[in-house]
Motif scaffolding. Structure first.
Motif, mmCIF file in Angstrom:
data_model
loop_
_atom_site.group_PDB
_atom_site.id
_atom_site.type_symbol
_atom_site.label_atom_id
_atom_site.label_comp_id
_atom_site.label_asym_id
_atom_site.label_seq_id
_atom_site.Cartn_x
_atom_site.Cartn_y
_atom_site.Cartn_z
ATOM 1 N N ALA A 290 3.339 6.619 3.722
ATOM 2 C CA ALA A 290 3.556 7.291 2.437
ATOM 3 C C ALA A 290 3.393 8.794 2.603
ATOM 4 O O ALA A 290 4.174 9.586 2.061
ATOM 5 C CB ALA A 290 2.581 6.751 1.393
ATOM 6 N N ARG B 7 -3.633 9.237 0.154
ATOM 7 C CA ARG B 7 -4.527 8.800 -0.916
ATOM 8 C C ARG B 7 -4.940 10.000 -1.774
ATOM 9 O O ARG B 7 -4.996 9.912 -2.991
ATOM 10 C CB ARG B 7 -5.765 8.113 -0.332
ATOM 11 N N LEU C 147 2.521 1.708 -3.441
ATOM 12 C CA LEU C 147 1.590 2.186 -4.466
ATOM 13 C C LEU C 147 1.309 3.672 -4.283
ATOM 14 O O LEU C 147 1.337 4.450 -5.240
ATOM 15 C CB LEU C 147 0.268 1.403 -4.385
ATOM 16 N N ASP C 148 1.047 4.068 -3.039
ATOM 17 C CA ASP C 148 0.721 5.471 -2.794
ATOM 18 C C ASP C 148 1.892 6.380 -3.137
ATOM 19 O O ASP C 148 1.712 7.448 -3.713
ATOM 20 C CB ASP C 148 0.308 5.675 -1.328
ATOM 21 N N LEU C 149 3.098 5.946 -2.778
ATOM 22 C CA LEU C 149 4.267 6.784 -3.057
ATOM 23 C C LEU C 149 4.562 6.855 -4.547
ATOM 24 O O LEU C 149 4.859 7.921 -5.089
ATOM 25 C CB LEU C 149 5.482 6.270 -2.289
ATOM 26 N N GLY D 154 0.155 1.884 6.057
ATOM 27 C CA GLY D 154 0.926 1.872 4.809
ATOM 28 C C GLY D 154 0.775 3.200 4.087
ATOM 29 O O GLY D 154 1.756 3.828 3.667
ATOM 30 N N GLN E 222 0.844 -1.193 0.000
ATOM 31 C CA GLN E 222 0.000 0.000 0.000
ATOM 32 C C GLN E 222 0.882 1.247 0.000
ATOM 33 O O GLN E 222 0.652 2.193 -0.743
ATOM 34 C CB GLN E 222 -0.917 -0.005 1.230
ATOM 35 N N THR F 106 -2.155 11.134 -4.149
ATOM 36 C CA THR F 106 -1.934 10.352 -5.372
ATOM 37 C C THR F 106 -2.748 10.951 -6.524
ATOM 38 O O THR F 106 -2.364 10.865 -7.679
ATOM 39 C CB THR F 106 -2.318 8.868 -5.210
#
Lengths: 65, 60, 942
Positions: free
Chosen positions: C354, C843, B24-26, C350, B21, C846
């Motif tokens: 980020a 989120r 993917l976000d980064l 997670g 997760q 992104t």
């Protein structure tokens, strides 16, 4: 020769089509007379498509989703 | 702090649901990501579960 | 990077140098096509780690059948040849895998590689391992074969597990009739294993396993032996109630201390005290040990090497306002490494990590990422179909069962086909290049690939088409491997079916058209609704990442519920941290704060929302934003029971914090007030910890005080368990009550009588209290509903906001571009709110970091010549993507006509509209009625 039905299966890309892929990965043997048509959702199968299939000689139609 | 040149990449240690997760976000936000996993495949512990609460969905 | 471990970290935040050691795989990842021929031939069997030793794997193996990357690996410590090589033997055994590998992927001389990697930040998400009960002996694990761990049981339940989901006893294969689950194995137990903490997830997974096991085997009896059922997550209590009432799972509150064999037949004996207080002996076929989570040794070594501190419970040390930040600058943590937690919380962290990384590295965004460049696309409109068919051998996977030459010959006869060729592996790099050359050379305008599944390989072939200047949607795949060569054992039948599948693919691709990419511009700003800790954290993080943020707060000041809190569970003071946050938000030039303001209207979709804010003075402001975060908090329940508001001295948890306790001796806390009962069947998650903390403070202030906590299940989950331990050691009295025997509170002169049924004595006792503290729960706010309607985001059964997916998308809404954080989602403690707020920012970022979103072109398209605006499709669209437009009449005097309009940003291409439309007025591009019916016709043509 014994009767061999022709079956059309409309499979949802996200579940039943994926399941058919997995059946392959697991080498599960199943009858050969199913023809899979991939759709993005079983909800996209128009009733006319089903009637169409029967008219053209399909013995069975499965909509899997 | 801003004087020092910063590197636009990130290392993520662990390829379970959390690490994936994060990766993917980064990556989606414009950073280069190195995902480091100890075993031969990502997926972590969740891939071992049969089904998950609450819908009893398959965890794959 | 798989099979890789970090061995050294030098440098500092913004510029780390990391050494990564990559172990040899002995299989070339570029060549391996995961056909599995090697594993079939490999003679060496070993216990499978994936199946938790319930099943076997080979020395050359793939971790599990859906592994990513799906590439085989050789276990160098088990492989006959490699072990012989390591010993320096001259004559080398085996080598079967190399012989059978058509792709030539086996490389016995592969070696360990070391990589030096330069990164700006590091996220540690190394996870946990399940506690191994072998050494503890008391449960007979490793001695009696019918004692298994919960992870092993999970594998037995799985269709891909060793018994394909059938529940049989490992000892004799007998069908299992009775299962016992023992909770807290390796958790809440300092004596046996040194793990004093609660693992947080075992109660829930044990219930899940019991319910699923009962579904597998009708008539199966399942009993869960527990101390406290800790089902504190969203919808967990409801699941437990269903397990009790609908599935018939037995719950027995008793810690079982040992498992004994009953004779030699494999049955197991448990002795325990049942819920009525009677000593019982019972026999079971299978005992499942619900093992806890612990940090693996190699992770502790990693932590030490990285220079990050761990807690006494051996988890990464973090602070409550920075829950993903380790003690070393620039290194972040996520998941079970920072404390035992369930999947959604791990996923939240997670994303949160980020966000924390992005906060640090924002100036360097997009510096190292590259955009791929493709040649200009050829316009094929009006051209006759010139289809290229590429038949893949997939090594022997297809060619072994299908006569590929016959398929090639057959494909040449099909209408529209201009070129056919075969490849050993169509997906290989060189075949891809060849494909692109053929497209250009021969002027092919459509491509059919007869190979494996489009689910994994369609994206690859689309890219190839793009690189050859052809629209990416002009390719169709015939799945002659997964759906054919792998599932049939007659070459004649498989060949015939392969021809059929190719004919279907060719028929469909004949009617494929170039589809224009759909992109939606994005307004690179965010709106955060709610000025509590979650909202402020989210806003601040987005601003630090460089985005302009509007923060709306209904009340007159920022801070939310945190303004009423003294300490977090770990003892950090809340007020100074909240004050700091408010300051940072107020001074951040990218954040505009609106207080005493509410959202009054909203419209739009991902990247393009328009929200109307209305101030107390009635002034309206319209904000355009690309993403939105809902962080509106929740309310404290105002009790109507236990004499609250009538009897002086009966207070709720928040009142109690500021109440005068001087001179008072006797305190009674009553838990679950307004939680976990009919109409509110959820746990408020924070009350147990708050009461225990308050009790500790009371005892520390004056040890002669009598403090009682009346509880149903003490839910001091994860590392909070140490508070529960401390409270007991200070002499706080814990008395369990059941929902059908709630305490009675009555005024008795100067004191308050609290009557409760003692669970040890099984009779009522009366406690004389000076103060009764009601641990009142958390409730959704009354205005959630209007907000949910405005943004078309849904609420769950309890009235909290509903995330897109309970496990994997815990901060997203089903509506793209909207995110949820904090207690608006579910009651939670501060550090979980902060983590979710950061996750929401990550989120949102992104999306906001791009100028536009490119969407898949598989979307509904309207044929305005056929659509008559009947609007049947408007209601069936699950994504509210279709609207009805009025078209002005062209001829004077004629009535205006109607036609539908599809919002491409909202459409997911499911095609419910297509199936509903009686006029063929709307169709999903790439899956039109014409394409699908041509496939059906082709399937039935012979």
């Amino acid at each position: 020769m014994s009767f061999e039905p022709k079956i059309i299966a409309f499979c949802c890309n996200w579940c039943s089509y994926a399941a058919a892929d997995l059946a392959g990965t697991a080498r599960m043997q199943y009858p050969h007379n199913v023809r899979i048509v991939r759709v993005m959702c079983s909800g996209m199968v128009h009733p006319e498509l089903v009637m169409d299939a029967f008219q053209q000689g399909a013995d069975g139609v499965m909509v899997l989703g | 702090m801003l004087d020092n040149k910063k590197i636009g990449s990130v290392m993520i240690v662990g390829g379970g649901v959390t690490g994936m997760q994060s990766a993917l976000d980064l990556a989606d936000a414009g950073y280069y990501v190195y995902l480091v996993e100890k075993s031969g495949a990502i997926g972590g512990a969740m891939a071992q579960l049969d089904k998950t609460f609450p819908t009893n969905d398959c965890s794959m | 990077m798989t099979l890789s471990e970090v061995t050294n970290i030098s440098g500092e935040v913004g510029n780390f140098n990391v050494t990564v050691k990559e172990a040899p795989r002995y299989v070339d990842m570029d060549k391996c096509i995961a056909c599995g021929a090697c594993t079939e031939k490999c003679p060496k069997k070993v216990d499978s780690e994936y199946d938790a030793a319930t099943g076997k794997r080979k020395a050359i193996y793939v971790k599990y059948s859906q592994a990513v990357p799906l590439k085989y690996q050789i276990d160098g410590s088990q492989c006959l040849r490699l072990t012989a090589m390591a010993k320096g033997k001259e004559k080398l055994p085996c080598g079967f895998c190399e012989q059978v590998c058509d792709a030539g992927a086996i490389n016995y001389n592969d070696t360990e590689k070391t990589h030096e990697i330069n990164v700006g930040a590091i996220v540690m998400a190394p996870g946990f391992e399940a506690y191994d009960p072998t050494n503890a002996k008391v449960w007979g694990f490793g001695v009696y074969p019918n004692v298994v761990t919960s992870l092993q049981f999970e594998r037995y339940l799985s269709a891909t597990g060793p018994t394909e989901g059938h529940l049989v006893r490992p000892s004799d294969g007998k069908k299992v009739k009775k299962v016992a689950f023992l909770q807290c194995i390796g958790s809440r137990d300092e004596n046996t294993c040194g793990n004093g903490y609660c693992s947080s997830v075992c109660c829930m997974y044990a219930i899940k396993e019991a319910v699923i096991a009962k579904a597998h085997e009708p008539g199966l009896e399942t009993s869960i032996f527990y101390m406290d059922m800790r089902t504190h997550g969203k919808e967990f209590d409801q699941y437990m109630e269903r397990a009790k009432n609908d599935s018939g799972v037995n719950f027995i509150r008793c810690r079982v201390n040992s498992v004994e064999p009953q004779g030699a037949n494999g049955d197991l004996r448990l002795s325990y005290v049942n819920n009525a207080g009677v000593q019982i002996e019972e026999y079971f076929d299978l005992v499942v040990l619900s093992v806890g989570l612990e940090t693996p040794k190699h992770v502790l070594e990693l932590a030490e090497m990285a220079g990050i501190e761990v807690t006494a419970d051996r988890f990464a040390k973090t602070k409550d306002f920075t829950p993903v930040t380790t003690t070393r600058d620039g290194i972040f943590t996520a998941g079970a490494f920072a404390g035992p937690k369930d999947i959604p919380q791990a996923v939240v962290e997670g994303s949160a990590a980020a966000a924390a990384v992005a906060d640090v590295l924002a100036p360097a965004r997009n510096e190292l990422t590259k955009e791929a460049v493709f040649p200009e696309e050829r316009n094929i409109a009006g051209e006759e179909p010139k289809i290229g068919v590429f038949v893949c051998h997939c090594g022997s996977n297809i060619a072994g069962m299908v006569d590929v030459e016959a398929v090639e010959a057959y494909a040449k006869t099909l209408p529209g086909v201009a070129h056919v060729e075969r490849n050993l592996f169509t997906c290989s790099q060189d075949a891809q290049e060849g494909l692109a050359v053929r497209i250009k050379e021969l002027g092919l305008n459509r491509v059919a690939i007869a190979a494996c599944t489009p689910r994994t390989h369609e994206p690859l072939f689309r890219e190839t088409l793009k690189s050859a200047g052809l629209n990416q949607y002009l390719v169709e795949m015939a799945n002659i491997r997964n759906h054919n060569s792998w599932v049939h054992d007659s070459k004649e039948i498989a060949t015939k079916k392969a021809c059929d599948l190719v004919r279907m693919a060719v028929a469909k691709v004949t009617f494929s058209a170039s589809l224009a990419p759909i992109s939606v511009p994005i307004t690179q700003t965010a709106l955060v609704i709610g000025g509590g800790v979650a909202g402020m954290t989210s806003a601040l993080n987005l601003a630090e990442q460089g985005f302009v943020v509007t923060l709306v707060e209904k009340s007159a000041k920022l801070g939310g519920n945190a303004l009423k809190l003294d300490h977090t569970w770990s003892g950090e003071e809340v007020a100074p941290q909240v004050a700091k946050l408010i300051d940072q938000v107020n001074w951040n030039e990218k954040i505009t704060v609106f207080t005493e303001t509410e959202v009054s209207a909203a419209e739009g979709f991902v990247g393009n929302f328009k929200t109307t804010l209305k101030g107390k003075d009635g002034v309206e402001t319209v904000i355009e934003h690309g993403a939105g975060v809902v962080a509106v908090g929740a309310d404290a329940y105002q009790p109507t029971e236990y004499g609250y508001g009538e009897i002086a001295g009966v207070v709720n948890g928040i009142d109690f914090d500021s109440a005068d306790k001087a001179g008072k001796k006797n305190f009674v806390f009553i838990q679950c007030v307004g939680s976990r009962e009919e109409g509110h069947m959820y746990c408020s998650k924070v009350c147990c910890t708050h009461s225990v903390q308050s009790a500790i403070a009371l005892k520390k202030e004056d040890p002669s005080r009598n403090v009682y906590i009346l509880y149903r299940d003490m839910r001091t989950y994860a590392q909070r368990e140490k508070l529960y331990r401390e409270a007991r050691s200070l002499g706080v009295m814990f008395i369990n009550y059941e929902i059908h025997g709630k305490p009675q509170v009555t005024k008795n002169g100067d004191v308050i009588d609290v009557q409760v049924i003692d669970h040890v004595l099984h009779r009522p006792v009366i406690i004389k209290a000076d103060m009764v503290v009601l641990a009142s729960g958390i409730r959704p706010k009354s205005d959630f509903k209007t907000l949910s309607q405005m943004y078309k985001i849904s609420l769950d059964g309890d009235g909290f906001f509903q995330e897109a997916h309970a496990k994997l998308r815990p901060v997203d809404f089903a509506t793209d571009g909207m995110f949820v954080a904090g207690m608006a989602h579910y009651p939670k403690p501060l550090e979980e709110s902060v983590a979710q707020a950061l996750a929401a920012s990550a989120r949102a970022a992104t999306l906001l970091s791009k100028l536009e979103v490119t969407l898949d072109a598989i979307k509904a398209q309207v044929d305005s010549s056929k659509c008559d605006g009947c609007a049947l499709c408007v209601d069936v669209c699950p994504y509210h993507a279709i609207s009805l437009l009025e078209v002005k009449a062209t001829a004077e005097g004629a009535a205006p006509t109607k036609v539908i309009d599809v919002n491409k940003a909202k459409c997911k291409g499911c095609g419910l509209c297509q199936a509903t439309c009686p006029k063929e007025g709307v169709a999903v591009a790439g899956f039109t009625l014409q394409q699908l019916s041509s496939q059906v016709s082709a399937a039935l043509a012979i």
